[in-house]
Scaffold this active site. Structure first.
Site, PDB file in Angstrom:
ATOM      1  N   VAL A  64       0.813  -1.222   0.000  1.00 11.73           N
ATOM      2  CA  VAL A  64       0.000   0.000   0.000  1.00 11.73           C
ATOM      3  C   VAL A  64       0.843   1.267   0.000  1.00 11.73           C
ATOM      4  O   VAL A  64       0.338   2.347  -0.343  1.00 11.73           O
ATOM      5  CB  VAL A  64      -0.981   0.024   1.187  1.00 11.73           C
ATOM      6  N   TYR A 155       3.783   6.406  15.173  1.00  7.38           N
ATOM      7  CA  TYR A 155       2.569   5.596  14.998  1.00  7.38           C
ATOM      8  C   TYR A 155       1.340   6.445  15.321  1.00  7.38           C
ATOM      9  O   TYR A 155       0.369   6.471  14.550  1.00  7.38           O
ATOM     10  CB  TYR A 155       2.637   4.370  15.909  1.00  7.38           C
TER      11      TYR A 155
END
Length: 246
Positions: A64, A155
């Site tokens: 992706v 993150y």
């Protein structure tokens, strides 16, 4: 739930939350494209579980973080399955550690997969949804995208970006009949948490009001709901599923 016969792409569906989402969509009659980056054996296990339910799907390899590969995946789906109705951007990676100790390559990898991956696939899929004035996109975020987490700075940043991408694009695409929402899971019992010791896991459970980790199916059930007509007036939202943790 009115999604029988639809076609969905679920990224990172070879394990964990992605596998659970693919299985539950298939249980509702959705034909699922199971995306994986490297682990074909695990992706095949997802497909086997789907077939055991009487459902069906296809395997779709792709990274992706590469826009070209995302365009190719969407083209493959429309060529093979005829359309794409549902996109679940689930693929993601994590890295625990101090921000100042992270290598720039690790930072780039996290942002490219977690945030740019969502942008890449959504950009590639939207023209196929706009043309028929219908579609559902669900982005898997995290509670740390809502509030941030020490030692998971990048993150958290990538997931926070997903939240704002979701809210902004939902407003842009609403009149085109496309609904876009995000789900922010709390601590879910998957391989991503295997770095924790048993003692650490028990301590963490004590911090969660419901006293346990969530299951992949808890997230998958919410995805099914957000794909169905039962949520037809819901768009631009970030649904937190965390047992009351945050």
């Amino acid at each position: 739930m009115s999604i029988n016969g639809k076609v969905a792409l679920v990224t990172g569906a070879s394990r964990g939350i992605g596998r659970a989402i693919a299985i539950e969509l298939a249980r509702e009659g959705v034909l699922v494209a199971i995306n994986y980056r490297t682990n074909e054996d695990e992706a095949k296990k997802t497909l086997e579980e789907i077939k055991a339910l009487g459902g069906n799907g296809v395997l779709l390899q792709g990274d992706v973080s590469s826009y070209d590969e995302c365009k190719s995946m969407i083209q493959d789906i429309t060529n093979i399955l005829g359309k794409i109705d549902i996109l679940v951007n689930n693929a993601g990676v994590s890295k625990v550690g101090l921000f100042m100790d992270m290598d720039i390559k690790e930072i780039d990898s996290l942002m490219s997969t977690n945030l740019k991956g969502v942008i890449n696939l959504t950009h590639a899929a939207l023209p196929h949804m706009v043309g028929k004035k219908s579609g559902t996109i669900i982005n898997i975020s995290s509670i740390w995208g809502n509030v941030g987490a020490s030692c998971e700075v990048i993150y958290s940043t990538s997931k926070g970006g997903i939240n704002l991408f979701t809210k902004s694009l939902a407003k842009e695409m609403a009149l085109s009949g496309i609904r876009i929402n995000a789900i922010a899971p709390g601590v879910i019992d998957t391989e991503m948490n295997n770095f924790l010791s048993n003692e650490e896991k028990e301590c963490l459970k004590e911090e969660i009001p419901m006293g346990c980790f969530g299951k992949g199916k808890d997230i998958a059930d919410a995805v099914v709901f957000l794909c169905s007509n039962k949520s037809k007036y819901i768009t631009g939202q970030v649904l937190t599923i965390d047992g009351g943790f945050i």
